[in-house]
Write a protein that holds these residues in place. Structure first.
Motif, PDB file in Angstrom:
ATOM      1  N   ALA A 170       0.817  -1.224   0.000  1.00  0.00           N
ATOM      2  CA  ALA A 170       0.000   0.000   0.000  1.00  0.00           C
ATOM      3  C   ALA A 170       0.850   1.274   0.000  1.00  0.00           C
ATOM      4  O   ALA A 170       0.329   2.354   0.243  1.00  0.00           O
ATOM      5  N   ARG A 171       2.134   1.128  -0.280  1.00  0.00           N
ATOM      6  CA  ARG A 171       3.021   2.286  -0.401  1.00  0.00           C
ATOM      7  C   ARG A 171       3.873   2.228  -1.664  1.00  0.00           C
ATOM      8  O   ARG A 171       4.790   3.045  -1.819  1.00  0.00           O
ATOM      9  N   ALA A 172       3.672   1.252  -2.496  1.00  0.00           N
ATOM     10  CA  ALA A 172       4.573   1.030  -3.633  1.00  0.00           C
ATOM     11  C   ALA A 172       4.352   2.092  -4.710  1.00  0.00           C
ATOM     12  O   ALA A 172       3.312   2.747  -4.740  1.00  0.00           O
ATOM     13  N   PRO A 173       5.336   2.259  -5.596  1.00  0.00           N
ATOM     14  CA  PRO A 173       5.238   3.302  -6.623  1.00  0.00           C
ATOM     15  C   PRO A 173       4.107   3.068  -7.619  1.00  0.00           C
ATOM     16  O   PRO A 173       3.597   4.009  -8.213  1.00  0.00           O
ATOM     17  N   GLU A 174       3.737   1.818  -7.853  1.00  0.00           N
ATOM     18  CA  GLU A 174       2.557   1.558  -8.673  1.00  0.00           C
ATOM     19  C   GLU A 174       1.932   0.261  -8.207  1.00  0.00           C
ATOM     20  O   GLU A 174       2.565  -0.541  -7.526  1.00  0.00           O
ATOM     21  N   LEU A 175       0.685   0.080  -8.600  1.00  0.00           N
ATOM     22  CA  LEU A 175      -0.099  -1.053  -8.131  1.00  0.00           C
ATOM     23  C   LEU A 175       0.574  -2.387  -8.454  1.00  0.00           C
ATOM     24  O   LEU A 175       0.540  -3.323  -7.643  1.00  0.00           O
ATOM     25  N   GLU A 176       1.189  -2.466  -9.634  1.00  0.00           N
ATOM     26  CA  GLU A 176       1.884  -3.700 -10.012  1.00  0.00           C
ATOM     27  C   GLU A 176       2.961  -4.046  -8.986  1.00  0.00           C
ATOM     28  O   GLU A 176       3.251  -5.226  -8.756  1.00  0.00           O
ATOM     29  N   GLU A 177       3.568  -3.000  -8.403  1.00  0.00           N
ATOM     30  CA  GLU A 177       4.618  -3.246  -7.422  1.00  0.00           C
ATOM     31  C   GLU A 177       4.056  -3.601  -6.057  1.00  0.00           C
ATOM     32  O   GLU A 177       4.697  -4.310  -5.284  1.00  0.00           O
TER      33      GLU A 177
END
Lengths: 324, 240, 240, 324
Positions: free
Chosen positions: C26-33
């Motif tokens: 819930a903090r990643a640069p994009e949803l895929e990450e």
């Protein structure tokens, strides 16, 4: 010989007259430039050690195991900040600013005590730092209460008094652990195992042998800003600490430690000075972390200090206007 | 006679804010602030210890200050939400300090007259401490509000961050020695005065968050307590 | 036969890194990450559970995976320091992932041939997972190293942050099923190849930090464990 | 009537012919602009809810009380990110980009489910969310697996399957608590007490009475993108959930909850719709926190996304050069 040189000689004679008679040099007195520079470096390193030293202990403020211990620890770390303040103020009497000194710390041009490059891994480390590290610091610093530079000597009087209080608190905290559960006692022993040799190394390299350092000792003694040799102080610390370890019921991690009747002192194994030099050079467990933390705090606070400066200037301008 | 619930609420306020302020130590913008914030944290911790000890006595179940600080879960803490908020930057912390110290000042000033001797004694000592806390925060709000453009921007943001948590301080509290609603007017006079002097507007009332007195906290409190309590809970029954 | 110490060391590496990667969710640069990092964390957590369970069996004192994860103190954890470092920014995390996944790949690839059936089985499953982890990190190191000026600057800083913790991975380990020193050469071939392709220099060797295998950790681990263990320790003996 | 209008009419007739026969509209099919816009809003809100919904549960990943529960929770939150991905992809078939939709979320122009504006205060909340919130979501979503827009219907099939798995896991997690210690059981009851009414509110305002909302329901039903009214779904959820609460041994916090033989349904107290509207408007316990967290993660990741874009462009240029 030019008149200037004559004056220089007179001033130097006056300086040494004071120093030799165990008097105090005050900020307005003449002093040799090398004395001034050496004192600045020494006081600054001491000040830096106080503020870097807040980190390893501060590490346990949020997790202290009782509210009473939390209060004691908070007060202790606050005292260290206070010591930093006195010492930077003492250094400032020699014509440098706190900002300049902090800059030298942050750019690694001045050092702080290497002991603070070790991590505090358990709560017992807080007690061990109080007992051993403050104990070693006091051993180093008590003679400085009689050092030749007045502001430094007076700062040391107050600091030594508080550190001696901290040292007793550290001892008492460890005593509570060694009289507690098996887990608590093991924690205390583990802390002693890790902090013993780094504490011995706090007195610096040996006075003789191949690891002897640059040899500022003689000059500093002549100036009255060092009273005893590293090895004398280290021996004094060991002699003071061994009986305390017995009261605690802890075992100093040195199989060769024993009383020497002939010398009237304890024999002991010297710390690993190669490790000391490595850590001084920057390769200790926490050098990077301590300095980064310090620099980040300083940089994060820059806007606050700027605001305070801007506000003070505005207020001054207003007062000037009102007075005009 | 003071109720256990009231002593707990006041004690928890002080304890949790002390914990937050302790996080500033060795991180403050200047050394003087390391000293000042540690000092304020110490004052609050002292208040917390006395009040929690007293709450334990009023409860009569043998719980001391440590039992109450270390063995309650977050649903049982009674502090207002304001004090558990993360520190944010120095402006957020100073906004919170102004709001909270001005509240505590009015509170303790009146609690000196409590019929409960213990509470009156706590208040007598605390009111002097809190007077200093309020002054410290006031000076910083003035400096930051009327300092640089950046400090002003941050101070405005700091006030906006804490403002939704102001109302909760003045909510009615059954069995309180001093009615919190009565503190709002003098608090407003003081705080609005400081903001006016700093050239700052009073934030617009947006949301109003509450729940702390009923144990309905923010998600931040759980992390704070995990850190606070972990070591103590790992050695049940140990003496430190 | 695998030693308890070795199973614990490998299990702790996986557990602590899983905990760190979980912080990205819930903090990643994009949803895929968010998906990818959670997936890697899950793989590592799975490895940790099997290895800790096995370490408990080898010990024979009745400790299961939870007893080992939740009831040891930081001096008893045996993970390398690398995995306990704070996440930093995405570049620091990807630098660590590249370093660690490339190490784990060489390790598990060889552990498939362990005489210990349990360890060989863990390795057989894990090597596929770790192959993906390594590839994931590789792709990001390439993207960040050869992306924008900012990403390159951050990637360089990320590599410098983790590099002092590389040597410890390859230190001799008494009774290891696979000698760690033998992994350095293939690891170097792979990692240096990735850095070359990304146009990044191999960081200069500066300091070299060690101690994790002996329980001498950084100050970061204590905080990680406080969060990991607080709830579990608060309910001794409970089933979840 | 101009020929264009005639074509519009024909296209609309074709659209309704598909919808009325329970067929599927596909991205290349003609569709009324209002249908497209409504669907975009609905799917986007659903996608936003999945990614914001990662926060309250993600809050317990680091503190999960067993490694098994940690793995289950990590997998669940990962699934939510995956659901977000399918749903944004489904919305993209309607001619908007994920970036545009995220921007609408971040600027508060599009909503997410209000349930995620409540905090997860204890571990039991994770179980309660699985049981109640996922249960309510499934009740809402199962009918959407038959909705008129193909990509959305297909996404819902996969999502409902996974959510039903999550719902059983949540129930099982609570069951473990209610069969555990007194403290665990109290934790579970407390979670139910706090999540019950917000879960009921997930079905939206009532279909009748003064709190009835804008009234898109009829249009949405005509378009086959809503199959049942809010109150029908709410009743279905209550009827399904009450027997489960009995298995758990937990008490639903509604003294007026009872089986009504005549209706063949449970009677229950409606949620506080004023509270629902307040939370939708932004005044829930966690609205600010959730959105700020989301926006910060997005902003912190901007340099990473830019780098990935720059790298892809460079690679494409290289391939083009190689091909030339």
């Amino acid at each position: 010989m030019a008149p200037t040189d004559q004056r220089t000689d007179d001033r130097e004679a006056a300086f040494y007259a004071i120093v030799d008679s165990d008097g105090r040099i005050e900020p307005r007195d003449d002093m040799p430039e090398a004395y001034r520079r050496t004192l600045i470096r020494q006081i600054a390193q001491h000040a830096h050690s106080e503020i870097i030293g807040m980190q390893p202990e501060g590490n346990w403020i949020s997790r202290a195991p009782s509210l009473r211990r939390k209060a004691i620890l908070l007060a202790k770390v606050q005292d260290e900040a206070g010591h930093g303040l006195y010492l930077y103020a003492a250094a400032e009497t020699l014509g440098v600013s706190r900002d300049q000194l902090l800059d030298l710390l942050h750019t690694r041009k001045q050092k702080y005590s290497s002991i603070f490059n070790y991590p505090t891994l358990t709560w017992a480390d807080v007690g061990a730092i109080g007992w051993l590290v403050d104990g070693a610091a006091i051993t180093n610093q008590v003679p400085l209460t009689r050092c030749s530079y007045g502001p430094y000597a007076r700062a040391m009087v107050r600091i030594c008094k508080e550190e001696s209080f901290h040292q007793r608190q550290g001892f008492e905290s460890l005593l509570t652990l060694t009289r507690g559960s098996a887990a608590q006692k093991a924690m205390a022993q583990d802390a002693l195992d890790r902090w013993w040799y780094p504490s011995l190394a706090m007195f610096g390299p040996p006075d003789t042998g191949e690891q002897v350092s640059g040899g500022h000792t003689e000059q500093s003694m002549r100036w009255g800003i060092k009273r005893f040799s590293n090895d004398e102080l280290r021996q004094r610390f060991v002699d003071m600490t061994v009986p305390q370890s017995e009261v605690l019921g802890l075992t100093i991690p040195d199989p060769d430690l024993r009383w020497n009747d002939e010398r009237g002192h304890y024999d002991f194994t010297a710390p690993d000075y190669d490790e000391l030099f490595r850590v001084i050079k920057g390769d200790g467990p926490c050098n990077e972390q301590r300095l980064r933390h310090r620099v980040e705090a300083h940089e994060d606070g820059a806007w606050v200090r700027e605001a305070a400066g801007a506000y003070a200037a505005k207020q001054q301008a207003k007062r000037a206007e009102a007075a005009a | 006679m003071t109720t256990q619930r009231y002593a707990l609420a006041l004690g928890d306020d002080a304890l949790i804010l002390a914990q937050r302020l302790g996080e500033w130590v060795a991180r403050a913008p200047e050394l003087e602030e390391d000293v000042a914030l540690a000092n304020i944290a110490l004052d609050l911790l002292g208040q917390a210890r006395t009040l929690l000890t007293y709450a334990g006595e009023l409860e009569g179940a043998g719980r001391d200050e440590d039992a109450l600080a270390y063995w309650r879960d977050d649903r049982d803490f009674r502090n207002v939400l304001l004090v558990e908020l993360p520190n944010g930057d120095f402006a957020v912390t100073m906004a919170r300090q102004l709001v909270f110290a001005a509240y505590q000042y009015e509170l303790y000033d009146r609690l000196r007259g409590s019929a409960d001797e213990t509470v009156a004694a706590v208040a007598g000592k605390a009111v002097k401490e809190v007077h200093y806390h309020r002054d410290h925060a006031t000076q910083w709000v003035l400096r930051l509000g009327d300092g640089t453009d950046e400090s002003r921007r941050r101070m405005v943001a700091g006030l906006e961050t804490v403002w939704p948590y102001v109302d909760e301080l003045f909510e009615p509290f059954d069995g309180a020695d001093v009615d919190p609603t009565a503190l709002r007017e003098p608090w407003t006079a003081y705080v609005h005065g400081v903001l006016a002097e700093a050239g700052l507007s009073v934030p617009e009332p947006t949301a109003s968050r509450r729940g702390g007195r009923d144990g309905l906290h923010t998600e931040h409190l759980g992390y704070l307590l995990a850190e606070l309590q972990h070591l103590h809970r790992s050695h049940p029954g140990a003496t430190w």
